[in-house]
Enzyme design. Sequence first.
Site, PDB file in Angstrom:
ATOM      1  N   MET A  79      35.249  41.572  -5.760  1.00  0.00           N
ATOM      2  CA  MET A  79      36.674  41.829  -5.920  1.00  0.00           C
ATOM      3  C   MET A  79      37.064  42.913  -4.901  1.00  0.00           C
ATOM      4  O   MET A  79      37.910  43.469  -4.793  1.00  0.00           O
ATOM      5  CB  MET A  79      36.923  42.286  -7.060  1.00  0.00           C
ATOM      6  N   HIS A  82      27.307  46.462  -3.740  1.00  0.00           N
ATOM      7  CA  HIS A  82      27.481  45.381  -2.938  1.00  0.00           C
ATOM      8  C   HIS A  82      26.742  45.526  -1.942  1.00  0.00           C
ATOM      9  O   HIS A  82      26.477  44.319  -1.227  1.00  0.00           O
ATOM     10  CB  HIS A  82      28.987  45.151  -2.637  1.00  0.00           C
ATOM     11  N   ARG A  97      34.692  51.026 -10.163  1.00  0.00           N
ATOM     12  CA  ARG A  97      35.526  51.845 -11.045  1.00  0.00           C
ATOM     13  C   ARG A  97      35.092  53.256 -11.102  1.00  0.00           C
ATOM     14  O   ARG A  97      35.768  54.145 -11.645  1.00  0.00           O
ATOM     15  CB  ARG A  97      35.690  51.214 -12.547  1.00  0.00           C
ATOM     16  N   GLY A 118      24.685  41.059  -8.802  1.00  0.00           N
ATOM     17  CA  GLY A 118      24.082  41.936  -9.381  1.00  0.00           C
ATOM     18  C   GLY A 118      23.756  42.011 -10.851  1.00  0.00           C
ATOM     19  O   GLY A 118      24.536  41.368 -11.597  1.00  0.00           O
ATOM     20  N   LEU A 129      34.188  47.663  -1.810  1.00  0.00           N
ATOM     21  CA  LEU A 129      32.649  47.499  -1.773  1.00  0.00           C
ATOM     22  C   LEU A 129      31.916  49.045  -1.912  1.00  0.00           C
ATOM     23  O   LEU A 129      32.482  49.940  -1.398  1.00  0.00           O
ATOM     24  CB  LEU A 129      32.012  47.070  -0.414  1.00  0.00           C
TER      25      LEU A 129
END
Length: 513
Positions: A30, A37, A190, A150, A33
């Site tokens: 989403m 990622h 987040r 992940g 990064l």
Amino acid sequence: MVQVFRTIAGLQTYLRQAGRGKTVGLVPTMGSLHAGHGSLLKRAVAEMDLVVLSIFVNPLQFGPGEDLEKYPRDFDGDRQWAESLGVAVIFAPTVTDLGIDAKGDQTTVLPPPAMTEVLCGAHRPGHFQGVATIVTKLFTIVCPDVAYFGAKDAQQLAIIRRLVQDLNLTVTIRSCATVREESGLAMSSRNQYLSPIEKEQATVLYRSLQAAQQRYRQGDRQVSALLTATQDVLDAEPSVQVQYLQLVEADTLQPITGTLPDQNPVLMAIAAYVGSTRLIDNLVLNHRLPIIAIDGPAGAGKSTVTRQVADGLGLTYLDTGAMYRALAWLILDQGIAPEDEPAVAELTSGAEIELMPRPAPQLTGVKVNGQDVSDAIRTPAVTQLVSTIAAQGAVRAKLLKLQRKYGDQGGIVAEGRDIGTQVFPNAELKIFLTASVQERARRRLKDFEAQGNQAVDLAQLEADIAHRDHLDSTRAIAPLQKAVDAVEIITDNLTIAEVVETIIELYKKYNKG
């Protein structure tokens, strides 16, 4: 320079041209990064010919009141980082391009409720249906050979694997270990919501999981004891509000009560609020012994070394070559033309193969459909057919599944050309055993001379080995590659005993860790 496509038509046109004859990897994200990622992208770039990074903030996986609108976005930064890592393509479609209707009037993928209504799904209704729908769309649009996810999002990973299995999709799902900050906090987009104080408080999540892992390693298998060990650590940080803490089967996500099973891996998963930010984390509690994967080019001494390592450590030697020989024998026995791939696939898909380990120097015994063919698979006719059969996708898929089944319990040492990259990508110890073309040719020449064959030219052997290396490393299915996390051992100036001892010491070092 990385190519950016916003439309399905543009991406698919590019892939038809640039992706022809190449392996394609997909890393769905989403955006925003981070290093987690980055680990997915690095592995994909190392293993695939062409990597597609998708960036799409999926509205279907956000519920009412969740952070869809404020979810962090940094497309320019993501593009620059992806380009620096060698990513070929970024696919950043709009909601309209992916066929998402504002009224929710679109086909939706519904994974099994038993997997979507536990853990995060119990608190985020509709979330995993949204994930499954968009991931399925991406698989259909990109048609990747491998998709990378992940391990931090363990529930998502399990659901996607089940989705691929149930829908008979051809993509391989590859998981990559959770990447953590120095404090142990799992990387997440987040995390940037957290204040410095909250970031410190959030480290309690991983510390609490480690407490349970320590109890597990000490032999405690009681669910209540493991949960208590975790909760005791969490209680020391009252500002962190736990949403759930649970032990489930890692593959099925079914809750576990009483005593943990010894056979199957168990997932300890947690979700908690740190301030207003919801974070997740997990650890897998696995009772199985480690797996050693040994890859390398032909003539590097893999078979001899692998068997001696297994004997030296008291582990099982997984003779993958015997498996391919078994299917080659079956094809000959049934009179199937080797070039008739549909007939080969039909015959081999239902074959039952059983390995019968034997002490060195005996060769591995094999049964096919209950018949002992241990000697029959070593004939020249079978040997001549093996490479032809091994190159067929259906045969490799059949044996890949069987090899992984043997690996479920661990405690094995396996060798080949794609063991660490394809068969056991999560093996605890990966070795890439190699030697120069000249050294391998000299070894081959000695073998021929020992057999009484003096009419072999060293230069021709070198040319043959170099050609074989090229074929193995460029073949379409499971090419020879060094895994990004493999330890390379160059054997030019080493004896077999020295190589074996090096690998055994690496294994012991891992076990201590």
